[in-house]
Write a protein that holds these residues in place. Structure first.
Motif, mmCIF file in Angstrom:
data_model
loop_
_atom_site.group_PDB
_atom_site.id
_atom_site.type_symbol
_atom_site.label_atom_id
_atom_site.label_comp_id
_atom_site.label_asym_id
_atom_site.label_seq_id
_atom_site.Cartn_x
_atom_site.Cartn_y
_atom_site.Cartn_z
ATOM 1 N N GLU A 217 0.818 -1.217 0.000
ATOM 2 C CA GLU A 217 0.000 0.000 0.000
ATOM 3 C C GLU A 217 0.851 1.266 0.000
ATOM 4 N N ASN A 218 2.186 1.097 0.040
ATOM 5 C CA ASN A 218 3.093 2.255 0.116
ATOM 6 C C ASN A 218 2.702 3.186 1.272
ATOM 7 N N THR A 219 2.372 2.569 2.393
ATOM 8 C CA THR A 219 1.847 3.328 3.529
ATOM 9 C C THR A 219 2.691 3.090 4.775
ATOM 10 N N LEU A 220 2.909 4.160 5.516
ATOM 11 C CA LEU A 220 3.593 4.072 6.806
ATOM 12 C C LEU A 220 2.582 4.397 7.898
ATOM 13 N N GLN A 221 2.353 3.444 8.782
ATOM 14 C CA GLN A 221 1.522 3.667 9.961
ATOM 15 C C GLN A 221 2.449 3.848 11.158
ATOM 16 N N TYR A 222 2.102 4.766 12.061
ATOM 17 C CA TYR A 222 3.023 5.045 13.157
ATOM 18 C C TYR A 222 2.279 5.603 14.362
ATOM 19 N N ALA A 223 2.912 5.440 15.521
ATOM 20 C CA ALA A 223 2.406 5.989 16.779
ATOM 21 C C ALA A 223 3.612 6.340 17.649
ATOM 22 N N SER A 224 3.430 7.315 18.517
ATOM 23 C CA SER A 224 4.553 7.787 19.330
ATOM 24 C C SER A 224 4.204 7.791 20.808
ATOM 25 N N ALA A 225 5.193 7.426 21.616
ATOM 26 C CA ALA A 225 5.081 7.529 23.071
ATOM 27 C C ALA A 225 6.075 8.592 23.534
ATOM 28 N N GLY A 226 5.739 9.846 23.267
ATOM 29 C CA GLY A 226 6.552 10.970 23.732
ATOM 30 C C GLY A 226 7.918 11.073 23.094
ATOM 31 N N HIS A 227 8.111 10.439 21.918
ATOM 32 C CA HIS A 227 9.446 10.404 21.329
ATOM 33 C C HIS A 227 9.751 11.676 20.534
ATOM 34 N N GLU A 228 11.049 11.936 20.389
ATOM 35 C CA GLU A 228 11.534 13.077 19.606
ATOM 36 C C GLU A 228 10.898 13.068 18.213
ATOM 37 N N PRO A 229 10.248 14.171 17.818
ATOM 38 C CA PRO A 229 9.612 14.182 16.494
ATOM 39 C C PRO A 229 10.634 14.034 15.377
ATOM 40 N N GLY A 230 10.321 13.185 14.435
ATOM 41 C CA GLY A 230 11.158 13.052 13.259
ATOM 42 C C GLY A 230 10.624 13.936 12.145
ATOM 43 N N PHE A 231 10.925 13.560 10.893
ATOM 44 C CA PHE A 231 10.543 14.393 9.763
ATOM 45 C C PHE A 231 10.118 13.532 8.577
ATOM 46 N N PHE A 232 9.180 14.057 7.816
ATOM 47 C CA PHE A 232 8.861 13.538 6.492
ATOM 48 C C PHE A 232 9.448 14.499 5.466
ATOM 49 N N TYR A 233 10.002 13.928 4.405
ATOM 50 C CA TYR A 233 10.455 14.765 3.293
ATOM 51 C C TYR A 233 9.553 14.493 2.107
ATOM 52 N N ASN A 234 8.883 15.539 1.621
ATOM 53 C CA ASN A 234 7.989 15.441 0.474
ATOM 54 C C ASN A 234 8.789 15.732 -0.790
ATOM 55 N N SER A 235 8.978 14.718 -1.632
ATOM 56 C CA SER A 235 9.813 14.885 -2.820
ATOM 57 C C SER A 235 9.184 15.816 -3.852
ATOM 58 N N GLU A 236 7.870 15.953 -3.797
ATOM 59 C CA GLU A 236 7.195 16.818 -4.769
ATOM 60 C C GLU A 236 7.393 18.287 -4.416
ATOM 61 N N THR A 237 7.208 18.620 -3.133
ATOM 62 C CA THR A 237 7.374 20.015 -2.702
ATOM 63 C C THR A 237 8.799 20.324 -2.267
ATOM 64 N N LYS A 238 9.602 19.265 -2.085
ATOM 65 C CA LYS A 238 10.984 19.385 -1.608
ATOM 66 C C LYS A 238 11.050 20.109 -0.254
ATOM 67 N N VAL A 239 10.128 19.737 0.628
ATOM 68 C CA VAL A 239 10.023 20.365 1.946
ATOM 69 C C VAL A 239 9.995 19.277 3.024
ATOM 70 N N PHE A 240 10.699 19.549 4.127
ATOM 71 C CA PHE A 240 10.627 18.675 5.300
ATOM 72 C C PHE A 240 9.461 19.101 6.179
ATOM 73 N N GLU A 241 8.695 18.135 6.661
ATOM 74 C CA GLU A 241 7.603 18.401 7.599
ATOM 75 C C GLU A 241 7.872 17.606 8.879
ATOM 76 N N GLU A 242 7.639 18.230 10.017
ATOM 77 C CA GLU A 242 7.812 17.521 11.280
ATOM 78 C C GLU A 242 6.733 16.460 11.447
ATOM 79 N N ILE A 243 7.135 15.301 11.915
ATOM 80 C CA ILE A 243 6.166 14.227 12.176
ATOM 81 C C ILE A 243 5.312 14.625 13.372
#
Length: 337
Positions: A217-243
């Motif tokens: 499905e080309n899908t990432l499912q995720y959940a956090s327990a107070g962890h340091e936010p990571g980042f998504f990089y959108n190749s179309e907009t060439k922008v990093f977004e905080e998770i």
């Protein structure tokens, strides 16, 4: 005074007299041999000073009273030195024992927490985890499902050393014991929270982000327990977004539910997961900004994922004069098809 000490005392006096009269360096070589004998027989520094005083008195019976007092002063100083030195030696031996035990524990940690980076079509994975000291308070783990999915965990223990390592090994084997159908991120965190709350000291908490990548499905499912936010990089907009994923640290409350999020990944997209040892790197006395981490990652975005994380680590290692302030873990997923 035992027989060995008497022989050394006579030899020492002869060497001392010969040196005073001739300044012959051969006498100094003889002193070296006597010193080795002192060491092998555990002769204390104050005993050597006393031996020197006695030798001088025998050679020069009419030494001035002032000189004799000065030697008495030196003898008292050496008694104090000897006691301090003995304490130091005991502490040093204890420290060496502790270092040896920690080394064994670190080796056990490597063995217990070993995880194999999986090969998965369409996803390039890079990961590096370097402890600031011998024991690593960070943790990462991969679980590959029979359906081709991959579970990805990154965590940080608040509380270091051997207890943290044991805690992480418990978490790893708890995760691997869960049936595959219950490997959804929110279920994993809920179950692990119960384990940590019941079995881990109240002073120790764990931050964790668990994700599951579904290749069909080309899908990432995720959940956090107070962890340091990571980042998504959108190749179309060439922008990093905080998770954006919120959740309570593991081990705080027994019945905690975690919210699950989902993200579609397209060709060229990246997922950056990390611990605070990355984002809290220091440039001199200054903590770096999160944007600086992204700038460095961007510099190496054209490289394979493993080379990327290696280069990013080397950058921050050099910036901190090769002395990490905290454990450093960086994990990058690159969607390449």
């Amino acid at each position: 005074m035992d027989k060995t000490m008497k022989l050394d005392a006579a030899n020492y006096k002869d060497l001392l007299k010969h040196y005073i009269e001739t300044r012959d360096e051969q006498s100094l070589y003889g002193v070296e041999q006597v010193s080795k004998s002192f060491i092998s027989n555990n002769i204390l520094p104050e005993e050597i000073i006393n031996l020197h005083i006695q030798a001088l008195s025998d050679i020069y019976p009419n030494l001035s009273e002032e000189f004799q007092h000065s030697m008495d002063f030196l003898l008292e100083a050496m008694i104090s030195y000897g006691l301090a030195h003995q304490e130091f030696q005991v502490l040093r031996e204890e420290q060496m024992t502790m270092k040896s035990e920690i080394s064994v524990a670190a080796s056990m940690q490597d063995s217990l927490l070993h995880t194999t980076k999986p090969e998965i079509d369409g996803l390039d994975i890079g990961v590096i985890s370097v402890p600031a000291h011998q024991m690593n308070g960070d943790y990462h783990h991969f679980i590959k499902g029979k359906d081709g999915s991959i579970g990805i965990t990154i965590a940080d223990v608040i509380g270091k050393g051997i207890p943290a390592a044991l805690c992480m090994s418990m978490i790893k084997y708890s995760m691997e014991s869960y049936p595959e159908e219950s490997m959804y991120p929110k279920a994993i965190l809920k179950n692990l929270n119960r384990v940590v709350e019941r079995n881990v000291d109240a002073s120790m908490f764990i931050t964790m982000l668990h994700a599951q990548y579904l290749p069909t499905e080309n899908t990432l499912q995720y959940a956090s327990a107070g962890h340091e936010p990571g980042f998504f990089y959108n190749s179309e907009t060439k922008v990093f977004e905080e998770i954006t994923a919120k959740g309570l640290l593991l081990g705080v409350l027994p019945d905690t539910d975690y919210k699950q999020y989902e993200r579609k990944l397209h060709k060229g997209d990246m997922v950056v997961l990390l611990t605070d040892g990355v984002t809290e790197s220091k440039d001199g006395e200054r903590f770096i900004e999160r944007e600086e981490v992204l700038d460095v990652i961007s510099q190496y975005a054209h490289l394979p994922a493993q080379e990327m994380v290696n280069r990013v680590y080397k950058h921050f290692e050099r910036m901190q004069d090769f002395q990490l302030r905290d454990d450093f873990t960086l994990l990058i997923l690159k969607k390449d098809v």
